[in-house]
Design a protein around this motif. Structure first.
Motif, short mmCIF file in Angstrom:
data_model
loop_
_atom_site.label_atom_id
_atom_site.label_comp_id
_atom_site.label_asym_id
_atom_site.label_seq_id
_atom_site.Cartn_x
_atom_site.Cartn_y
_atom_site.Cartn_z
N LEU A 27 0.84 -1.25 0.03
CA LEU A 27 0.02 0.29 0.07
C LEU A 27 0.87 1.31 0.04
O LEU A 27 0.72 2.08 -0.73
CB LEU A 27 -0.89 0.04 1.10
CG LEU A 27 -1.96 1.08 1.39
CD1 LEU A 27 -3.07 0.98 0.16
CD2 LEU A 27 -2.76 1.01 2.64
N TYR A 33 2.72 10.60 -1.86
CA TYR A 33 1.43 10.00 -1.96
C TYR A 33 0.25 11.13 -1.47
O TYR A 33 0.87 11.99 -0.79
CB TYR A 33 1.22 8.74 -0.79
CG TYR A 33 2.18 7.59 -1.20
CD1 TYR A 33 1.79 6.56 -1.76
CD2 TYR A 33 3.44 7.88 -0.75
CE1 TYR A 33 2.38 5.56 -2.21
CE2 TYR A 33 4.29 6.58 -1.33
CZ TYR A 33 3.91 5.53 -1.90
OH TYR A 33 4.55 4.39 -2.17
N LEU A 35 -3.23 11.47 0.02
CA LEU A 35 -4.49 10.66 0.90
C LEU A 35 -5.56 12.15 0.88
O LEU A 35 -5.55 12.96 1.35
CB LEU A 35 -4.26 10.54 2.23
CG LEU A 35 -5.17 9.89 2.95
CD1 LEU A 35 -6.08 8.82 2.53
CD2 LEU A 35 -4.93 9.62 4.68
N GLU A 194 1.45 7.60 -6.00
CA GLU A 194 0.33 6.80 -5.42
C GLU A 194 -0.94 7.90 -5.10
O GLU A 194 -0.83 8.86 -4.18
CB GLU A 194 0.33 5.85 -4.49
CG GLU A 194 -0.95 4.96 -4.43
CD GLU A 194 -0.74 4.09 -3.04
OE1 GLU A 194 -1.56 3.75 -2.70
OE2 GLU A 194 0.50 3.69 -3.07
N SER A 195 -2.04 7.77 -5.63
CA SER A 195 -3.29 8.53 -4.87
C SER A 195 -4.00 7.62 -4.39
O SER A 195 -4.45 6.47 -4.80
CB SER A 195 -4.14 9.30 -6.11
OG SER A 195 -3.18 10.08 -6.90
N MET A 196 -4.39 8.16 -3.03
CA MET A 196 -5.49 7.33 -2.22
C MET A 196 -6.73 8.17 -1.96
O MET A 196 -6.50 9.23 -1.18
CB MET A 196 -4.82 6.86 -0.87
CG MET A 196 -3.79 5.67 -1.04
SD MET A 196 -3.13 5.16 0.65
CE MET A 196 -2.12 6.63 1.12
N LEU A 210 -11.91 2.87 0.12
CA LEU A 210 -10.61 3.55 -0.05
C LEU A 210 -10.06 2.95 -1.45
O LEU A 210 -9.66 1.74 -1.57
CB LEU A 210 -9.46 3.08 1.08
CG LEU A 210 -8.00 3.68 0.77
CD1 LEU A 210 -8.30 5.14 1.01
CD2 LEU A 210 -7.18 3.21 2.06
N TYR A 211 -10.06 3.84 -2.42
CA TYR A 211 -9.51 3.63 -3.93
C TYR A 211 -8.00 4.08 -3.92
O TYR A 211 -7.53 5.19 -3.51
CB TYR A 211 -10.22 4.60 -4.89
CG TYR A 211 -11.70 4.25 -4.68
CD1 TYR A 211 -12.26 3.39 -5.74
CD2 TYR A 211 -12.62 4.92 -3.89
CE1 TYR A 211 -13.64 3.31 -5.61
CE2 TYR A 211 -14.00 4.83 -4.00
CZ TYR A 211 -14.46 3.82 -4.94
OH TYR A 211 -15.98 3.34 -4.81
N CYS A 212 -7.18 3.13 -4.24
CA CYS A 212 -5.77 3.28 -4.38
C CYS A 212 -5.35 2.99 -5.96
O CYS A 212 -5.45 2.03 -6.46
CB CYS A 212 -4.90 2.26 -3.40
SG CYS A 212 -5.47 2.53 -1.87
N ASN A 219 -3.72 -1.65 -8.33
CA ASN A 219 -5.00 -0.95 -7.96
C ASN A 219 -5.93 -1.81 -7.23
O ASN A 219 -6.01 -2.72 -7.39
CB ASN A 219 -5.56 -0.52 -9.58
CG ASN A 219 -4.97 0.39 -10.07
OD1 ASN A 219 -3.56 0.75 -9.80
ND2 ASN A 219 -5.24 0.75 -11.50
#
Length: 344
Positions: A27, A33, A35, A194-196, A210-212, A219
């Motif tokens: 993760l 990143y 969030l 990364e985008s969360m 929670l979209y990652c 993904n």
């Protein structure tokens, strides 16, 4: 005359690079990143849980963590509010978790502050910045400005080999693509590793996804529920069996080189030699890839690897040094491929 500092295809494919190290397994790795989530959705609770779990070396969202120092920039809070939140989530303090409620902004001292903190805490794993708006100098939210500011943090994370997580808001309007909801331009999601995005299924329901999406992870969409007693987001997905990360080729190579100590030959010759160790089918065209991409693991097992180009072809040179073998296998008696699991 200025020239490109380029590398050939062969040089890149035969160089052992340091592998990506995850702070939260699958993760959160080293890098930058985002969030993001709606105001009051519970982003800060998730950030605090991640920081505390990393500091203690405990699981978070069901995933293993790499224990180390965590720094949380709570730039919209006071120490009294942080204290209240900490007592809500734990009764065991840790020296590995640090907080600050004030910092400089990007380009005006923030990078130096983080670098100096890293000098004082060499095991620093993660820095959470809550929120992005509190460290911005520019009021321009255009693509160029977003990308330029975040690239400073991206370069810093890469330089210090840490994870930097910036907490940010989403737009009020909903979108079938969660990452389109991140406030600002696409320069933000384009710059980060990364985008969360955390999105409640219904506002106030305390159930969320929670979209990652990122460069170094698969993904994922993780179903969450906020436990009001524990003050933590709990994963509600049915657990799935994790893919095996055992590398039979490396295990066979280790058993073989322990006995032979040295090997010099082509990839095809190495595959032939390993037939005396394992019935598994290994392919010559994948041998070099496995050796190069797992060079750090090989070194931990006392195996030196060199890839040499000669007039007669490309040769693989291996040497085993028992004194540098940091594994338990060197003293465990007779070692077989089935009894040895090399994790990659």
């Amino acid at each position: 005359m200025k020239k490109f500092n380029s590398k050939s295809c062969e040089e890149i494919m035969t160089t052992v690079y340091k592998p990506i190290e995850f702070v939260v397994d699958g993760l959160l790795a080293q890098g930058l990143y985002i969030l993001a989530g709606a105001p009051k959705v519970g982003k800060s609770w998730l950030a605090l849980d991640m920081c505390l779990s990393i500091a203690k070396g405990e699981k978070v969202l069901g995933q293993e963590t790499a224990q180390g120092t965590a720094l949380y920039l709570c730039l919209e809070d006071s120490y009294a509010r942080i204290q209240n939140r900490l007592y809500e989530i734990t009764d065991e303090p840790t020296e590995n978790l640090h907080f600050t409620v004030m910092s400089e902004s990007i380009g005006s001292g923030l990078e130096e502050q983080i670098e100096n903190f890293k000098k004082e805490h060499s095991d620093l794993k993660v820095v959470f910045i809550d929120t992005l708006q509190m460290i911005r100098e520019s009021t321009d939210n255009g693509y160029g400005s977003d990308y330029k500011e975040l690239s400073v943090l991206k370069n810093l994370a890469d330089k210090l080999e840490i994870a930097i997580v910036v907490v940010h808001h989403t737009r009020k309007c909903s979108d079938s693509e969660p990452f389109n909801m991140i406030s600002g331009s696409t320069g933000i999601s384009g710059c980060v590793d990364e985008s969360m995005v955390i999105v409640e299924t219904k506002r106030g329901s305390r159930n969320a996804k929670l979209y990652c999406v990122g460069r170094d992870i698969e993904n994922a969409e993780i179903s969450l529920q906020f436990d009001s007693d524990l003050k933590k987001w709990i994963v509600t997905d049915e657990p799935t069996a994790s893919k095996s990360k055992d590398n039979i080729f490396l295990a066979a190579l280790y058993v073989y080189i322990q006995k032979k100590i040295d090997f010099t030959g082509t990839a095809s010759e190495l595959v032939t030699a390993l037939k005396s160790i394992s019935n598994e089918i290994f392919y010559p065209n994948r041998v070099t890839r496995d050796l190069v991409q797992n060079g750090y693991t090989l070194r931990q097992y006392g195996i030196d690897f060199l890839y040499k180009r000669t007039r007669n072809g490309r040769l693989i040179i291996l040497h085993y040094d028992r004194e540098r073998d940091s594994s338990d296998s060197k003293t465990s008696g007779e070692v077989t491929v089935n009894s040895l699991a090399l994790k990659v």
